[in-house]
Design a protein around this motif. Structure first.
Motif, PDB file in Angstrom:
ATOM      1  N   ARG A  77       0.795  -1.229  -0.029  1.00  0.00           N
ATOM      2  CA  ARG A  77       0.032   0.087  -0.002  1.00  0.00           C
ATOM      3  C   ARG A  77       0.910   1.321   0.060  1.00  0.00           C
ATOM      4  N   ALA A  81       1.080   3.990  -2.852  1.00  0.00           N
ATOM      5  CA  ALA A  81       0.752   5.392  -2.653  1.00  0.00           C
ATOM      6  C   ALA A  81       1.828   6.421  -2.803  1.00  0.00           C
ATOM      7  N   GLU A  85       1.805   7.674  -6.553  1.00  0.00           N
ATOM      8  CA  GLU A  85       0.490   8.612  -6.215  1.00  0.00           C
ATOM      9  C   GLU A  85      -0.658   7.868  -6.317  1.00  0.00           C
ATOM     10  N   THR A  88      -5.704   4.724  -2.777  1.00  0.00           N
ATOM     11  CA  THR A  88      -5.774   3.057  -2.260  1.00  0.00           C
ATOM     12  C   THR A  88      -6.909   2.971  -1.081  1.00  0.00           C
ATOM     13  N   ALA A 117      -0.746   9.751   4.200  1.00  0.00           N
ATOM     14  CA  ALA A 117      -1.364   9.878   2.699  1.00  0.00           C
ATOM     15  C   ALA A 117      -2.406  10.960   2.316  1.00  0.00           C
ATOM     16  N   LEU A 122      -3.322  12.319  -0.971  1.00  0.00           N
ATOM     17  CA  LEU A 122      -3.563  11.091  -1.681  1.00  0.00           C
ATOM     18  C   LEU A 122      -5.140  10.724  -0.963  1.00  0.00           C
ATOM     19  N   ALA A 124      -7.144   7.891   0.567  1.00  0.00           N
ATOM     20  CA  ALA A 124      -6.883   6.666   1.164  1.00  0.00           C
ATOM     21  C   ALA A 124      -7.797   6.251   2.006  1.00  0.00           C
TER      22      ALA A 124
END
Ligand code: NAD
Ligand code: NA
Length: 415
Positions: A77, A81, A85, A88, A117, A122, A124
């Protein structure tokens, strides 16, 4: 008196619905009953730093990780990530902390992962529950529909001793036994360093079938079927599950034992899933990974002695890897590096350095000699023990374990 003070301060904070405490490791056999949130976060930060230091990987952008909270799944993971990028979704089964009772390490790892993240911009989100169940599959299907549309990469990294079958409700238990005859060999209690001989009786009754039901490929295929039925896999999507082979000394209890039968089934399932994915040009792979100290591997007799010798030799040769180094190499060089380098059975091999002839020859030599007296010298017993505690957030460099911590951490997306 210190205990008294601690109790008073805990009571004080409890009334405010937050708790502050000092958390120490408490072990029973090969498990640790407590875990440390700051140590777990530091482990996650260190893994992120490793991935960032290695540069970008031109990998998948929408990734589902089953078994995402510890070990190879967590490392997969983090690699997705912070290397590509990727957005997830992580699925795992972990104990949420409550006042005075630390959560399981996977809970703290995931809270830390999401925090970092999100800070990096990102996507997540996480689902904490039984991945073998229909309910959790439905929940994840719903989440993908709402948030991501389609998935490019599915990592299957579950390791569990039990599985409740979703169709029958029957609960299966896996066992770690040889098949056919009693297996006798050396092992080490890595807490005390005592090397002893251990005999393990062979599988009987439904042991083999039960272990295949828990750790074989049936659930992996069920996940892929559920995703494909709802058109949630992108064109050319891939899925990867993790396997292990290992050396001669562990063969009777691992690869030729009940767990090996499950791994054979898992590996065969990759071909069945690839068949299913033909219409979208998708592929299923198994990656054979290196032996590492994880909660799962610490429970297998004989393996801890093997790992302590392996670590010593691989560190001396400068080829030692942890979960994150393994996954960085898998993603950057194999999955998205243009050369899968499949073996004769169609498997990806990142256990290639572990299985090198020179490494295995040295282990075979040391294996014969290993005793309680010489193991601290000829093996990396200290490294094993430190890494075991570090799985639970203890003995992590740079963490102040005398400082009070709030054990009631919440995973951001679960708030
Ligand atoms: P691990 O124990 O660190 O991780 C297991 C993950 O599965 C955790 O996130 C846990 O929460 C999750 N999980 C367990 N039961 C679940 C359930 N019912 N529902 C949802 N999530 C659940 O294990 P690991 O060592 O990283 O192993 C992952 C895979 O890698 C396994 O297939 C293992 O055989 C394989 N592998 C391990 C090694 C090793 O040495 N550790 C080596 C090669 C391959
Ligand atoms: Na995992």
């Amino acid at each position: 008196c210190w205990i008294e003070l601690k109790r008073i301060s805990t009571l004080f904070y409890q009334t405010k619905k937050i708790s502050i405490m000092i958390i120490e490791p408490r072990t029973r056999g090969f498990i640790c009953l407590t875990s440390h949130p700051t140590g777990c976060e530091q482990n996650v930060i260190n893994q992120i730093a490793h991935i960032t230091s290695k540069g970008k990987i031109d990998g998948a952008k929408k990734v589902l990780v089953l078994g995402a909270s510890t070990g190879f799944g967590l490392a997969s993971r983090i690699t997705s990530a912070f290397g590509s990028e990727a957005a997830t979704i992580g699925v795992f089964f972990d104990k949420q902390p409550t006042v005075g009772r630390p959560g399981s390490p996977g809970y703290y790892n995931t809270a830390a992962f999401e925090k970092h993240a999100h800070a990096a911009g990102l996507y997540a989100k996480s689902v904490n529950g039984d991945a073998f169940s229909n309910e959790i599959k439905d929940q994840v299907v719903q989440l993908i529909k709402e948030d991501l549309g389609q998935i490019d990469l599915v990592i299957y990294s579950l390791a569990s001793p039990v599985r409740t079958h979703p169709n029958t409700g029957k609960r299966f238990k896996s066992v770690l036994k040889p098949i056919g005859e009693v297996f006798t060999n050396k092992t080490v209690d890595f807490h005390t360093g005592a090397v002893s001989e251990i005999s393990i009786n062979p599988a009987e009754g439904d042991d083999i079938e039960n272990t295949v039901t828990v750790m074989g490929g049936e659930d992996w295929k069920m996940w892929m079927d559920a995703l494909q039925a709802e058109n949630l896999l992108s064109e050319g999507a891939i899925t990867v599950a993790y396997s292990y082979i290992g050396p001669d000394v562990t063969r009777p209890v691992y690869r030729n034992g009940t767990i090996g039968a499950a791994k054979d089934h898992l590996e065969a399932t990759a071909f069945a899933i690839t068949d299913d994915l033909k219409s979208i040009g998708g592929k299923a792979y198994v990656s054979v990974n290196k032996a590492l100290v994880t909660q799962a591997s610490s429970a297998i007799p004989v393996i801890p002695l093997y790992i302590s010798l392996l670590y010593k030799i691989m560190k001396a040769k400068g080829i030692h890897e942890g979960c994150i180094e393994q996954m960085q190499r898998l993603f950057s060089q194999r999955l998205f590096g243009g050369d899968l380098a499949l073996d004769e059975k169609g498997r990806i091999r990142v256990d290639d350095w572990e299985m090198r002839a020179d490494v295995q020859a040295e282990i075979a030599e040391l294996w014969k000699k290993a005793t309680s007296e010489n193991l601290p010298e000829i093996g990396d017993l200290q490294g094993y023990s430190d890494e075991f505690f570090s799985l639970f957030g203890f003995k992590v460099l740079g963490v102040d374990y005398d400082a009070d911590v709030n054990e009631v951490v919440v995973i951001p997306s679960e708030q």
